[in-house]
Enzyme design. Structure first.
Site, short mmCIF file in Angstrom:
data_model
loop_
_atom_site.label_atom_id
_atom_site.label_comp_id
_atom_site.label_asym_id
_atom_site.label_seq_id
_atom_site.Cartn_x
_atom_site.Cartn_y
_atom_site.Cartn_z
N SER A 16 73.57 67.68 36.30
CA SER A 16 72.48 67.13 37.04
C SER A 16 72.70 67.03 38.17
CB SER A 16 72.08 65.81 36.32
OG SER A 16 73.03 65.09 36.41
N TYR A 17 71.76 66.72 39.30
CA TYR A 17 71.89 66.62 40.46
C TYR A 17 73.23 65.79 40.88
CZ TYR A 17 70.54 66.39 45.39
OH TYR A 17 70.74 66.37 46.92
N PRO A 18 74.21 66.38 41.72
CA PRO A 18 75.69 65.70 42.02
C PRO A 18 75.56 64.77 42.92
CG PRO A 18 75.56 67.97 42.80
CD PRO A 18 74.20 67.79 42.16
#
Length: 812
Positions: free
Chosen positions: A335-337
Site C-alpha cells: 500500500s501507499y508507503p
C-alpha cells in the site's frame, strides 16, 4: 461521445490503474514528450458512455524560482532574496515539455479525474495539472462539475474501483500550504546558501565542498549529528567498580549473579563491600518470584518506522529505502508507503490482506494457522487521518523481486503478519541471594508462547539458562566474589535510525521528506556514513553548526550586556581547573568559571559565601554556604554536585544537607538526626555553621529548631536514642553560661526525648504538635509524630556507628 482525461503521478502508476479500470482492454501509445504514455479505452462515466484517456506526469509539473537577475549570484545581495526578490513558477523539467504535453492530451476533453498521490504534494500537483489543462478543455454548461479527485491507498482492484466510484474534489488549502513551504524553503535556503558559499569560499582554499548549503530542515538535521559529536568529544570517562558473585548449584553448574547496587564510583567503598562478602561461604536465598509476562506485538507499520528498520536492520539508507518502497507501491505489492498512521480503520480488510500470503513458501503455515484460529485485532495506534499503515497487497517471492526490493517487502509482510498475531508470552523467574550484608540477583526467562516472534524471530525472547528450583532460606555454596574495575563509555555517533527518531520527535521534516534531508547532508559532505550506518560529521559540518551557535543573538546581546566572564567577583575555586570562579549576584545567582566556560546554578533568595575553603571529597570543588538569614536555614553545598547529582538517590538542586555520601563530614549521613517533626520526607539536620546560636533544620520543609545557645560545640553522635532511634547530640557548653545543673558543661541526649534538651529547643515554622515546641495554646501533651519514629523497614537517616556501617547504611 465525451472524453474523460485521467492523470496519475507516474507513468507506471497510470498503466496499473488503466489496466484495472479497463479490465485489460485498452490501447496505448507514447506521448509527445516521450516520457509519458497515453492509455485509452471506452466505458461509462456519470451514467453515459465516454472515452477514457489515462496518462501521467513525472512528479511536480512546476517549480518555484526567482526571476532572471536574482538567479545571478554575483549581482544580487543575498539579503534581497528574503523579501524583495519576486518569484515565478517555472516548469520543473523543461526537457519533458510537460505543460505542452498535458495541453495536447487535455484539449477537447470534457472531464478530468486526478489520480495523484494522496498527500499534500500530490494535492499541489493536482492544481499544477489543472492550471495547464483547464484552459484547453471544453467549457462546462449549467454549472456541470468537470473536475474530480480520486483518493486511494493501494494499487489493488478493490481500492482503485472504490476510488473511481467515490470521486471527490482536490483540496486547495493543502495545495496552498505546499506553495507556502516552497517559498519559505526557496528564500531562506537560497539566501543563506549563497551567503555561506560566497563568504567561505572567498576566504579558505581547502574547503571540501563546492556548495555550502543551508536549509530550514537540513540544518537542524545536521545539528543533531554535530551535537552527538560534541558529546563524544567532551566525554570524560569515569572509573567505577562492580561486585560479581558466582554460586554453585551443583558439581558442574554455577550461576553468575548481578549486584543489586549495580556499581559504585568510589574504590574504597567497593573494596569495603568486597571485604564484607568475599569471606562468606554460603549464599542464602532471600526471595524467589515467577511472573508471567508478555512482549507486545508491534504497532502497524508507518513510514518512519519502516525507514528506521530499513537502516538499522537491512542496511538500507532512508533515501534508497523510500525509493524502493515507492517502486513496490507502484507495482502493486504494498500500500501507499507515505503514512504517519499506525492504526487500521475498522473497515480495513485484514483477513483479505492476510489470505494473499496463505500460500507463500516462507510463512504459509503461520498465516493458515492464524486464519484458522482467528486473527488478533491489531493494537490501537495513532490515526493521523492520512493513509492506512503500510501493508502487503499481494504475494511475492524473492525470485520475483530480488535484492533490496525483496528484503524490504519481506520485512513489511512479516511486520503485517505480526500485527495480527498474538503477543509473545514468557515466564520470568528471579532469585534474590544474600551474601553477607549484600544482595545479588539472577533471572531467567522461559518462553510459554512465541506469538508474533514466530514470524519476527529477531524479536524473540533470548534463550537463558534455567534457574534451579529453590525457596526462601535455601543456601548455595559461594564459588567466588570479585571486584571488577570498569569505565563509563562515551555515546557512539548517531545511526540513521536514531536520527530519524530525533527528527520525528522534534518535527523536522515529514515522513516523505526525512530521507531527503538526511541524503542532503551526506551529499553536501557535511557527514559521512560509517559502518553500522552511523553518521559522523566532517570538519565542514562541525564548523558550520558551531558557527550557527555563535552568530546573531550573541553579537546583539553583547552590545548591551557584559559577558559572564567579565561579570561578578571571584569567590570559590573550580574543581576542574582550580582557578577562581566568579559569583554573579544578579538573578539568577550563579557561579561561572571562565577558564572552563562552565556555569553552575545556585540556590536563590539567600546569601552565598565561601565555606571555610573546604572542598568536596568527590570533585575537589570548594564548598559555598547558602543562608536565608540569622533566624532561617543555612547549609553548605558543592557547586558541581548541586548541578550534577553524584548519587542515584539525589536530584539536581540538593545541598550537602541532602547528600548521601557515606563519609563526608558535611553530608546527611554525618549530620542527620531524625525524621522531621512536620513533613513526611524530611530529615532534621544539624547546621554546623550556626554556633553559638545553634540550629537544627529540616532539609525539605521550613522547620527550624533553635537550640543550645552559647554552646561552644555540638556534634551528632554515633549513638542513638533507645526510644525513637534518632541520633544523640553531644553538647559542650561554656562553663560561665551552662544551663546544666551542678556546673556541668557536657551532656549527651536525644533532642526529641531528653527532658534536659527539650527545655533548650525552640521550634519555628512548624505546627505545635511536639513537646519540642515550647508553650502556646496549641501545645499537646503527647509526643505524636514528634517522636520521630521511623516507618517499619525505613533506614535511619543519620550517621551509623562506624565508617563501615555508615557506608552500608548509605547504600542500603
Amino acid at each position: 461521445m465525451k472524453t474523460v482525461l485521467m492523470v496519475a503521478e507516474k507513468p507506471s502508476l497510470a498503466q496499473s490503474i488503466a489496466k484495472i479500470l479497463s479490465r485489460g482492454s485498452l490501447s496505448s501509445h507514447k506521448g509527445l514528450n516521450g516520457a509519458c504514455s497515453v492509455h485509452e479505452y471506452t466505458g461509462t462515466f456519470a451514467g453515459q458512455p465516454v472515452r477514457f484517456k489515462m496518462t501521467s506526469v513525472c512528479g511536480h509539473v512546476m517549480t518555484l524560482d526567482f526571476l532572471g537577475k536574482y538567479n545571478k549570484w554575483d549581482k544580487v545581495d543575498p539579503a534581497e532574496l528574503f523579501s524583495q526578490a519576486p518569484t515565478e513558477k517555472k516548469e520543473a523539467n523543461p526537457k519533458l515539455n510537460m505543460v505542452k504535453f498535458l495541453q495536447v492530451e487535455g484539449r477537447g476533453c470534457d472531464y478530468i479525474v486526478l489520480w495523484l498521490d494522496c498527500d499534500k504534494e500530490g494535492e499541489n500537483i493536482c492544481f499544477e495539472v489543472l492550471d495547464a489543462v483547464l484552459p484547453v478543455m471544453n467549457k462546462a454548461y449549467g454549472g456541470e462539475k468537470t473536475v474530480f479527485r480520486a483518493r486511494f491507498s493501494s494499487i489493488t482492484d478493490t481500492d482503485i474501483c472504490n476510488a473511481m466510484a467515490c470521486l471527490g474534489e482536490p483540496d486547495h488549502n493543502e495545495a496552498l500550504s505546499v506553495d507556502a513551504r516552497q517559498e519559505l524553503d526557496l528564500r531562506i535556503g537560497c539566501a543563506f546558501t549563497r551567503f555561506q558559499t560566497k563568504y567561505f569560499q572567498g576566504k579558505y582554499g581547502d574547503l571540501d565542498s563546492s556548495l555550502i548549503s543551508f536549509g530550514p530542515c537540513q540544518t537542524p538535521t545536521l545539528g543533531f549529528c554535530v551535537e552527538r559529536h560534541d558529546k563524544i568529544q567532551s566525554f570524560k570517562p569515569e572509573t567505577y567498580w562492580v561486585l560479581q558473585a558466582k554460586v554453585n548449584t551443583d558439581k558442574d553448574r554455577s550461576l553468575l549473579l548481578d549486584w543489586d547496587r549495580v556499581r559504585v564510583f568510589d574504590r574504597e567503598i567497593a573494596q569495603m563491600f568486597l571485604n564484607m562478602t568475599k569471606l562468606e561461604k554460603e549464599a542464602q536465598v532471600e526471595a524467589t518470584s515467577r511472573k508471567e509476562k508478555a512482549k507486545q506485538r508491534p504497532l502497524a507499520l508507518n513510514t518512519v518506522e519502516m525507514l528506521r528498520v530499513a537502516s538499522s536492520s537491512l542496511g538500507m539508507g532512508p533515501q534508497h529505502a523510500m525509493q524502493t518502497a515507492e517502486r513496490l507501491y507502484t507495482q502493486g505489492y504494498i500500500s501507499y508507503p507515505r503514512t504517519e498512521t499506525t492504526h487500521y480503520p475498522e473497515n480495513f480488510d485484514l483477513k483479505g490482506s492476510l489470505r494473499q500470503q496463505a500460500n507463500h513458501p516462507y510463512w504459509a503455515d503461520t498465516v493458515k494457522r492464524l486464519l484458522a484460529e482467528g486473527i488478533n485485532r491489531p493494537r490501537r495506534g495513532h490515526d493521523a487521518g492520512d493513509h492506512p499503515p503500510i501493508t502487503p497487497m499481494k504475494s511475492a517471492t524473492e525470485a520475483e523481486l530480488g535484492g533490496d526490493a525483496w528484503r524490504l517487502y519481506e520485512y513489511i509482510t512479516r511486520h503485517f503478519i505480526a500485527t495480527v498475531s498474538h503477543d509473545c508470552k514468557y515466564l520470568q523467574s528471579t532469585i534474590s541471594f544474600r551474601i553477607g550484608p549484600e544482595l545479588f540477583t539472577c533471572s531467567g526467562k522461559t518462553v510459554l508462547s512465541p506469538g508474533f516472534t514466530e514470524i519476527m524471530p529477531w524479536q524473540s525472547v533470548p534463550l537463558e539458562e534455567s534457574l534451579p528450583t529453590c525457596q526462601r532460606g535455601d543456601t548455595f555454596p559461594v564459588g567466588e566474589v570479585k571486584m571488577l574495575e570498569k569505565q563509563t563509555s562515551p555515546p557512539d555517533y548517531l545511526t540513521e535510525a536514531e536520527l530519524i527518531t530525533l527528527m520525528e520527535k522534534h518535527g523536522i521534516g515529514t515522513d516523505a521528506s526525512i530521507p531527503v534531508h538526511i541524503n542532503n547532508i551526506c551529499q553536501r559532505n557535511y557527514v559521512t556514513v560509517e559502518s553500522g550506518r552511523r553518521l559522523k560529521p566532517t570538519n565542514l559540518g562541525i564548523v558550520l553548526v558551531h558557527g550557527y551557535y555563535k552568530i546573531g543573538m550573541d553579537e546583539l546581546m553583547e552590545v548591551s550586556f557584559s559577558p559572564l566572564a567579565a561579570t561578578g567577583k571571584p569567590l570559590s575555586r573550580c574543581g576542574k581547573c582550580h582557578r577562581f570562579m566568579k559569583y554573579i549576584q544578579a538573578k539568577p545567582s550563579r557561579l561561572h568559571c571562565s577558564h572552563c566556560d562552565e556555569t553552575y546554578t545556585l540556590p536563590q533568595n539567600g546569601t552565598i559565601k565561601l565555606y571555610k575553603e573546604l572542598r568536596c571529597p568527590l570533585d575537589d570543588f570548594e564548598l559555598v554556604l547558602w543562608s536565608s538569614g540569622s533566624r532561617g536555614k543555612s547549609y553548605p553545598l558543592c557547586p558541581y554536585c548541586y548541578n550534577h547529582p553524584p548519587f542515584r538517590d539525589m536530584k539536581k538542586g540538593m545541598g550537602c544537607n541532602e547528600c548521601t555520601h557515606p563519609s563526608c563530614q558535611h553530608s546527611l549521613s554525618m549530620l542527620g538526626i531524625g525524621q522531621c517533626v512536620e513533613c513526611e520526607s524530611g530529615v532534621l539536620v544539624l547546621d554546623p555553621t550556626s554556633g553559638p546560636k545553634w540550629k537544627v533544620a529540616c532539609n525539605k520543609c521550613s522547620v527550624v529548631a533553635h537550640c543550645f545557645e552559647n554552646a561552644h560545640r555540638v556534634r551528632v553522635s554515633a549513638d542513638t536514642c533507645s526510644v525513637c532511634e534518632a541520633a544523640l547530640l553531644d553538647v559542650d557548653f561554656n562553663k560561665a553560661k551552662s544551663p546544666l545543673p551542678g556546673d556541668e558543661t557536657q551532656h549527651m541526649g536525644c533532642v526529641f526525648c531528653d527532658p534536659v534538651f527539650q527545655e533548650l529547643v525552640e521550634l519555628k515554622h512548624a505546627a505545635s504538635c511536639h513537646p519540642m515546641h515550647r508553650g502556646g495554646p496549641g501545645r499537646r501533651q503527647g509526643r505524636g509524630r514528634g517522636r520521630a519514629r521511623r516507618p517499619p523497614g525505613k533506614p535511619n537517616p543519620r550517621r551509623p556507628k562506624d565508617k563501615m556501617s555508615a557506608l552500608a547504611a548509605y547504600f542500603v
